[in-house]
Design an enzyme around this catalytic site. Sequence first.
Site, PDB file in Angstrom:
ATOM      1  N   ASP A  74       0.949  -1.231  -0.135  1.00 19.52           N
ATOM      2  CA  ASP A  74      -0.069  -0.003   0.158  1.00 19.52           C
ATOM      3  C   ASP A  74       0.961   1.336  -0.011  1.00 19.52           C
ATOM      4  O   ASP A  74       0.938   1.888   1.155  1.00 19.52           O
ATOM      5  CB  ASP A  74      -0.777  -0.026   1.270  1.00 19.52           C
ATOM      6  CG  ASP A  74      -2.067   1.023   1.195  1.00 19.52           C
ATOM      7  OD1 ASP A  74      -2.071   1.745   0.095  1.00 19.52           O
ATOM      8  OD2 ASP A  74      -2.989   0.876   2.114  1.00 19.52           O
ATOM      9  N   CYS A  77       0.371   4.756   1.836  1.00 12.72           N
ATOM     10  CA  CYS A  77      -0.426   4.511   2.835  1.00 12.72           C
ATOM     11  C   CYS A  77      -0.417   5.694   3.990  1.00 12.72           C
ATOM     12  O   CYS A  77       0.958   5.980   4.336  1.00 12.72           O
ATOM     13  CB  CYS A  77      -0.654   3.334   3.422  1.00 12.72           C
ATOM     14  SG  CYS A  77      -2.105   3.286   4.498  1.00 12.72           S
ATOM     15  N   ASN A 162      -7.646  -2.156   7.404  1.00 10.07           N
ATOM     16  CA  ASN A 162      -7.594  -1.154   8.430  1.00 10.07           C
ATOM     17  C   ASN A 162      -7.732   0.298   8.261  1.00 10.07           C
ATOM     18  O   ASN A 162      -7.497   1.269   8.876  1.00 10.07           O
ATOM     19  CB  ASN A 162      -6.111  -1.162   9.264  1.00 10.07           C
ATOM     20  CG  ASN A 162      -4.749  -0.735   8.414  1.00 10.07           C
ATOM     21  OD1 ASN A 162      -5.170  -0.458   7.360  1.00 10.07           O
ATOM     22  ND2 ASN A 162      -3.696  -0.853   9.001  1.00 10.07           N
ATOM     23  N   HIS A 163      -8.093   0.570   6.940  1.00 14.53           N
ATOM     24  CA  HIS A 163      -8.453   1.919   6.564  1.00 14.53           C
ATOM     25  C   HIS A 163      -9.747   2.416   7.119  1.00 14.53           C
ATOM     26  O   HIS A 163     -10.501   1.649   7.404  1.00 14.53           O
ATOM     27  CB  HIS A 163      -8.684   2.096   4.970  1.00 14.53           C
ATOM     28  CG  HIS A 163      -7.300   1.874   4.222  1.00 14.53           C
ATOM     29  ND1 HIS A 163      -7.067   1.461   3.121  1.00 14.53           N
ATOM     30  CD2 HIS A 163      -6.006   1.701   4.888  1.00 14.53           C
ATOM     31  CE1 HIS A 163      -5.774   1.088   2.699  1.00 14.53           C
ATOM     32  NE2 HIS A 163      -5.043   1.598   3.820  1.00 14.53           N
ATOM     33  N   PRO A 302      -2.733   7.206  15.166  1.00 16.09           N
ATOM     34  CA  PRO A 302      -3.725   6.831  15.570  1.00 16.09           C
ATOM     35  C   PRO A 302      -3.851   5.375  16.533  1.00 16.09           C
ATOM     36  O   PRO A 302      -2.827   4.544  16.407  1.00 16.09           O
ATOM     37  CB  PRO A 302      -4.716   6.279  14.325  1.00 16.09           C
ATOM     38  CG  PRO A 302      -3.670   5.883  13.352  1.00 16.09           C
ATOM     39  CD  PRO A 302      -2.433   6.762  13.816  1.00 16.09           C
ATOM     40  N   HIS A 326       3.583   4.707  13.504  1.00 14.58           N
ATOM     41  CA  HIS A 326       2.271   5.091  12.621  1.00 14.58           C
ATOM     42  C   HIS A 326       1.130   4.673  13.161  1.00 14.58           C
ATOM     43  O   HIS A 326      -0.097   4.956  12.736  1.00 14.58           O
ATOM     44  CB  HIS A 326       2.436   4.486  11.304  1.00 14.58           C
ATOM     45  CG  HIS A 326       1.823   2.915  11.232  1.00 14.58           C
ATOM     46  ND1 HIS A 326       2.080   2.105  12.080  1.00 14.58           N
ATOM     47  CD2 HIS A 326       0.969   2.391  10.173  1.00 14.58           C
ATOM     48  CE1 HIS A 326       1.593   0.829  11.846  1.00 14.58           C
ATOM     49  NE2 HIS A 326       0.549   1.150  10.925  1.00 14.58           N
TER      50      HIS A 326
END
Length: 397
Positions: A74, A77, A162-163, A302, A326
């Site tokens: 990805d 990302c 996990n988006h 997050p 991240h």
Amino acid sequence: MSYVEVPGAKVPIRMWTDPASVEDVALRQLQNVATLPWIKGLAVMPDVHYGKGATVGSVIAMRDAVCPAAVGVDIGCGMSAVRTSLTANDLPGDLSRLRSKIEEAIPVGRGMHDSPVAPDRFHGLATAGWDDFWGRFDGVAEAVKFRQERAVKQMGTLGAGNHYIELLFDSEGVVWLTLHSGSRNIGKELAEHHIGVAQKLPHNQGLVDRDLAVFVADTPQMAAYRNDLFWAQEYAKYNRTLMMALLKNVIRREFKKAKPTFESEISCHHNYVAEERYEGMDLLVTRKGAIRAGSGEFGIIPGSMGTSSYIVKGLGNEKSFNSASHGAGRRMSRNAAKRRFTTKDLEEQTRGVECRKDSGVVDEIPGAYKPIEQVMEQQRDLVEVVAKLKQFICVKG
């Protein structure tokens, strides 16, 4: 904490976590990375865990070489966040309508827009470079050219896994918007194509792990990968920009009376390559599951769909190659999470959050992730916290 140094074949491994807490397979991956002839440094973030190809939560600095599997599939990302003028007092009692309106405006999962979304649809959105960006699609790998229509229609979409898109409160009750996504299917296909090319190159045949195959400077393969890599990173940034514009439009429509305004957007990649200079050397720094945290630079870290997230400012710690984690990082695989947890567990762990609570997202349950507070504590010398956020709406693919 500061870092712990673990011996490695070519370079020491600097770890911002207790080495004993790192799973054996991830530690083996890191030891393998440290054997690469081109490596000049390896930093490991507190959200470290096993990943496909290379460890998530690793920062790899190499000279005249780059490992496509260490970027991941990805490409680009990352996260975007915006502080709004709304407060808790502006919100309705039932949040389900707001969540539904977001899901109507932004396709999730494998979905795409019926017709392309262009920046000129949004008043005030920067459009410089848009036409040039799509013009450069002609220069990407021939193997993915047939995906152009899909790539165009997936621009401004969320994806799965996990988006997510979230609405959150800070400690003052102010509403923030955040979202997490990358380069969608086109980035994945470009990454897989180049990983396949790298694995066949003669200089990679003696590596301890074929997933660590690299491209080296001044070769046509490196030039082709860099071209496609940077294009995909740009795609990911545009993707988040358009999604945030769509999300703002929903907020404007749903809160007309409040006339919401939005502060400047914070955006950061966490799967990418950057050209940076350390100790007098020009290096290619690969961050897979890590953000850049240069002095004064804003970032987003997050937790999970039921825990806190953080807006941070980098402290510019060169020992970590100006990097930080991240996110919280997984503490178990998706399959392990599905075996261990039930939808009832998911309901309990996401109580108070308007979100999906079905079996399709059990693998994203907060219990499958490391405690975000512990992760933040372990990187106090990498970032300072600007705002602590807690979500009240979470949209998943």
